[in-house]
Scaffold this active site. Structure first.
Site, PDB file in Angstrom:
ATOM      1  N   GLY A 286       0.732  -1.339  -0.543  1.00  0.00           N
ATOM      2  CA  GLY A 286       0.102   0.323   0.399  1.00  0.00           C
ATOM      3  C   GLY A 286       1.158   1.038  -0.360  1.00  0.00           C
ATOM      4  N   SER A 287       0.504   2.520   1.162  1.00  0.00           N
ATOM      5  CA  SER A 287       1.228   3.358   0.458  1.00  0.00           C
ATOM      6  C   SER A 287       2.491   3.973   1.358  1.00  0.00           C
ATOM      7  CB  SER A 287       0.086   4.591   1.603  1.00  0.00           C
ATOM      8  OG  SER A 287      -1.205   4.358   0.372  1.00  0.00           O
TER       9      SER A 287
END
Lengths: 623, 376
Positions: A330-331
């Protein structure tokens, strides 16, 4: 030869006949005796060496002397694995008396006295079938004090039944250290075939998992032996020669059990993993995978019901998430992608991009959405990281292209094993065009580059990889190789743990400091996604939140965590290091189905960092 | 015609010689037996685990056996002849008694419990069978007629089968060969002998069929001991290892590792020859065989010197049986014959067979020392 009847005795004929027979008998005896002599010559001259060798093998047996297994400690000398003396109840059928009835009767009396389950009796019979009559067979292991007392009182009435002490591996931290230390278990048939008989001839246990397995050769020690003259029942009569065993070396890990406990407890109701690395050395401070399991039952042989409960549990307690768990990052990849952008000069620190809440590739209707539906407006790199703007990174990824992303991220350690001294590590995936062609037999689509830019798509990382990449970043590009064993303390000498390679990525210092300041903003900035953890410390934590999708949201649909089951909630991630101006510790946290990196994962990392650095940022644990 | 007397051997009779002669003892045979018995004690000390108890029990038994031998040597052979049939009948009766009420010993019915001692009737029959056959045949002119042969064969078969049924194959073989020995020395025609051998060979499959499983196993074991190294073949393999590892000179007295460490079963009874071969090597074995051949030779000489048919037949048969004893035991220990329970004569630990053997030597001495010193 006359054969007709003679009415009268012919003494002369009879005597001649008899003498003939005596001669015939003499010849027979001579021939047969020669036969015996020929056979004796064959055995004693021709076959002498062969039979002499057999005679020697018959009478000399090598008895292995088993070394004591090395202990395992954490960095502050707390015992993680020890050999404890336990008591076992043994029966020597030979001493009970001759008939099988006596043995059964003894077993029945013992069963009544000590409440032994039938299962154990069955196990005893199985073990006994493989043993010599004079060899003791174990009925009970790990006797309790209560059982000991009960038996001790009536011991005189049980000839051939004895309490014996023996060393059993014990893991005092149980589920807290299970995924690091692993456990030993009985050597199985398959292992027996591949093991050197000389070393393992007398050993009962072998490392099956974790450090116990990775450092098996060092922990096991060197088996000694005694040359014994034996009789036909293999009962030893006297020792001819003896070589003492060399005890296994003790291992001191870099792990800090206080931090490990903090991390494990902080995960609380979430399954997941926390990995913390001491940046200057690469030593792993925390290696927590929740849920853990108690390794102690595995040592003496776990019951099938107990084992089934572990393997069939939805939480998969036997699964080492920190080492083998594969998650979309993810981020949390955003600081690395941003750094790649700067390093490849695909973008500058000042470049500002407009975020309308989605991104579209030219000539493509597909909208790549931002997590913030309304968009972030005009964002520079610092805000893009601080607020985790997806659109910025879609565009950056597009500018970089998958090949450059792949090359840079691989240097940060994604898609490759970290080389930690634990067996079974997973390499994860960081995709490239070649990779997709090879694995998926498909060409690469531009859209896939975009989602790779925000840590979705094919990318899969282990918590260990994430922590290691964070540590390398915090180390300003000087590659950190994680390891667990700090010192190997043997009787002869103390040696260092594994060799770690000292690569340098030669990153531009100003690029790195831009990323640092963006990551500090994540925790300490006004719009930071993890600003809840930045209080009560006089140093700065640099971090990045992440939320990894477990669930694909259809185009145009809205993600509503209340409307879907817990198991479909996103994974919450957080990477961090501190203090930002002089990084000591890097921490990666993954809380499965935690939902939000900022609210769930970041506080867990903060607890570890704050405990490690203390309020004023002084490292309490100098290397 | 020979007219020699035993006085010719001794120009100046010594005191001991005189005493032995008065006791009707044949000195060469006696010396051979004493030498063998002494050897027995020496090997037993080693094979029996250097247990003085084993040694003293064996020595006691030897004294008893020697006394019995000397006692029998005093009896005039004419008396043996007179009681041959009676003793044989008694033997058969006792064998039947064993079959009916014998106690189980080592899985076979061999022992008769007389209350104060246990006793094997098959041992008596070992001597009374040749006595019976010798008496029966000597009553008729030699070589025997078919009718007499037929009856003699029947007389041999009865005790042989009774013993084989116990089952004690070893003793059955010895009894049969003692009886057959008499037939052979009586001048049984070669054609008849060949015929019997032929019939026996063709009957082999049928005999095989009637054999008890353990007897079959022994034959299989002989042919291929390595097929079952820890089971039936164990004896033979370990025994071969013992003998082979002894080499030419042996490991020296009490140097047997095979028996010392109990790898060799029955090392002080039936398999004692293996221990002897391991400790004294090929030279020792040749020495022991020489000693045996000397005893057998002396016995055959006594048979030749005997003055009537009964004595000749009995003496030669007893001599031949002694050889069969030696051959069957050594043959099985060195792995060329199946394992049957025959001890090494005069050497193996054990009572009954030693006593029987010494009795037969007593009879031989009686035959030799009661000759009339007149030309026939």
């Amino acid at each position: 030869m006359p054969s007709r009847s003679y009415p009268m005795r012919d003494k002369f004929l009879e005597e001649r006949l008899f003498l003939n027979r005596i001669v015939a008998a003499f010849i027979t005896i001579a021939v047969l005796t020669s036969g015996l002599i020929v056979r004796l010559i064959y055995l004693q001259i021709v076959g002498h060496i062969h039979y002499a060798t057999l005679a020697k093998e018959n009478s000399i047996k090598i008895i292995p002397l088993v070394p004591t297994r090395g202990m395992i400690y954490d960095r502050r000398g707390r015992v993680l694995a020890e050999n404890t003396q336990t008591f076992k109840l043994e029966i020597t059928p030979d001493k009970i008396g001759d008939t099988p009835g006596n043995l059964n009767e003894t077993l029945l009396r013992l069963q009544k006295l000590l409440n032994i389950p039938d299962e154990k009796i069955e196990q005893f019979h199985k073990l006994r079938a493989r043993q010599k009559r004079f060899a003791p067979t174990t009925l009970l292991t790990n006797m309790s004090n209560d059982e000991m007392v009960k038996f001790a009182v009536v011991r005189p009435y049980f000839p051939g039944v004895d309490i014996k002490t023996h060393l059993v591996r014990n893991y005092p931290f149980k589920e807290l250290s299970a995924h690091v230390v692993g456990y030993v278990g009985r050597i199985n048939e398959k292992e027996l075939k591949s093991l050197p008989i000389a070393e393992y001839g007398g050993s009962t246990y072998i490392g099956k998992l974790g450090i116990e397995s990775s450092y098996e050769a060092i922990l096991h020690g060197k088996t000694g032996y005694a040359e014994m003259e034996t009789n036909v029942q293999a009962r030893a009569l006297k020792t001819l020669n003896e070589v003492d065993p060399i005890a296994g070396a003790n291992l001191y890990l870099t792990l800090d059990m206080d931090l490990q406990k903090t991390a494990y407890d902080a995960l609380d109701k979430f399954n997941g993993a926390v990995v913390a690395i001491e940046i200057k050395t690469g030593g792993v401070l925390v290696f927590a995978s929740r849920p853990g399991f108690d390794p102690n039952p595995f040592v003496s042989g776990i019951g099938s019901a107990e084992y089934k409960a572990l393997t069939s549990s939805d939480d998969q307690p036997l699964y080492n998430r920190a080492l083998r768990g594969l998650y979309p990052p993810g981020s949390t990849v955003k600081p690395f992608i941003a750094l790649a952008g700067l390093e490849y000069e695909a973008i500058s620190k000042q470049t500002r991009l407009h975020c309308p809440g989605f991104y579209q590739l030219p000539n493509d209707k597909h909208r790549f959405r931002d997590w913030k539906k309304t968009g972030h407006g005009s964002v520079g790199m610092n805000e893009a990281i601080t607020q985790s703007c997806d659109v910025y990174f879609y565009r950056l990824a597009n500018l970089l292209g998958i090949e450059r992303m792949h090359n840079f991220m691989q240097r940060m350690g994604f898609g490759e094993k970290t080389g930690i001294d634990l067996i079974g590590e997973k390499a994860g995936i960081y995709p490239s065009k070649d990779w997709k062609l090879k694995e998926k037999k498909q060409r690469w689509y531009p859209g896939e580059t975009l989602i790779t830019g925000i840590g979705q798509g094919f990318t899969l990382v282990t918590p260990l990889q994430l922590a290691r990449a964070t540590a390398t970043l915090a180390n300003k590009g000087s590659v950190v190789t994680p390891f667990l064993v700090d010192k190997i303390v043997a009787a002869a000498a103390t040696t260092k743990g594994p060799e770690t390679h000292k690569d340098n990525l030669n990153l531009n210092a100003s690029n790195v400091s831009s990323i640092f300041s963006a990551m500090v903003n994540v925790v300490h900035g006004a719009g930071g996604t993890a600003k809840s953890i930045g209080h009560g410390i006089n140093y700065q934590i640099a971090g990045k939140t992440g939320t990894a999708q477990v669930f694909n949201i259809k185009q145009g649909a809205k993600y509503n965590e209340r409307s879907i089951g817990f198991k479909l909630h996103d994974h919450a991630l957080f990477i961090s290091f501190a203090p930002a101006d002089n990084p000591q510790i890097a921490v990666a946290v993954i809380a499965e189905h935690g939902g939000h990196g900022g609210s769930v994962a970041a506080p867990i990392a903060a607890k570890v960092i704050k405990q490690f650095l203390g309020g004023n940022g002084e490292n309490r644990n100098p290397p | 015609m020979r007219t020699e007397t035993r006085h010719e051997h001794f120009q100046q009779p010594s005191l001991i010689g005189n005493v032995l002669r008065r006791l009707h003892i044949d000195i060469p045979l006696f010396v051979g037996l004493v030498l063998t018995s002494s050897l027995s004690l020496i090997i037993l000390y080693s094979a029996g685990g250097q247990d003085m108890g084993v040694l003293s029990r064996q020595a006691t038994r030897m004294l008893m056996a020697f006394s019995l031998m000397i006692l029998l040597a005093q009896v005039n052979p004419a008396q043996f002849k007179r009681f041959s049939a009676g003793l044989f009948g008694l033997g058969i009766f006792l064998l039947l008694a064993v079959l009916i009420m014998g106690t189980i010993g080592k899985g076979a019915q061999r022992w008769l419990d007389l209350g104060f001692m246990k006793f094997q009737p098959s041992e008596i029959i070992k001597i009374t069978t040749p006595m019976m056959i010798a008496w029966y045949l000597s009553e008729h002119p030699l070589p025997p007629k078919s009718k007499h042969l037929f009856i003699a064969v029947l007389l041999i078969l009865v005790p042989t089968l009774l013993i084989a049924k116990q089952p004690d194959l070893g003793t059955a073989i010895l009894v049969a060969s003692a009886g057959a020995g008499v037939l052979f020395f009586a001048g049984l025609s070669w054609r008849f002998i060949l015929a019997i051998v032929g019939v026996l060979a063709s009957l082999a499959p049928i005999i095989w069929h009637f054999m008890i499983p353990y007897q079959k196993a022994r034959v299989i074991t002989l042919l291929n001991p390595e097929a079952d190294p820890l089971g039936k073949g164990y004896h033979i393999i370990q025994s071969k290892i013992a003998i082979g590892s002894g080499g030419i000179y042996g490991k020296g007295w009490t140097g047997s590792t095979q028996s010392e460490l109990n790898f060799l079963p029955e090392s002080h009874t039936d398999f004692i020859f293996a221990v002897f071969a391991e400790e004294f090597g090929l030279f020792g074995c040749l020495g022991l065989l020489t000693l045996y051949l000397f005893i057998i030779g002396r016995c055959l000489y006594i048979a030749v010197q005997a003055q009537d048919i009964y004595c000749r037949l009995l003496a030669s048969s007893l001599a031949f049986t002694f050889f069969v004893y030696v051959f069957v035991n050594i043959g099985m220990v060195i792995g060329i014959l199946p394992v049957v329970g025959v001890p090494l004569p005069l050497i193996s630990y054990g009572g009954t067979s030693a006593v029987t053997l010494q009795c037969s030597f007593g009879i031989l001495m009686s035959i030799h020392t009661h000759r009339k010193l007149l030309p026939r």
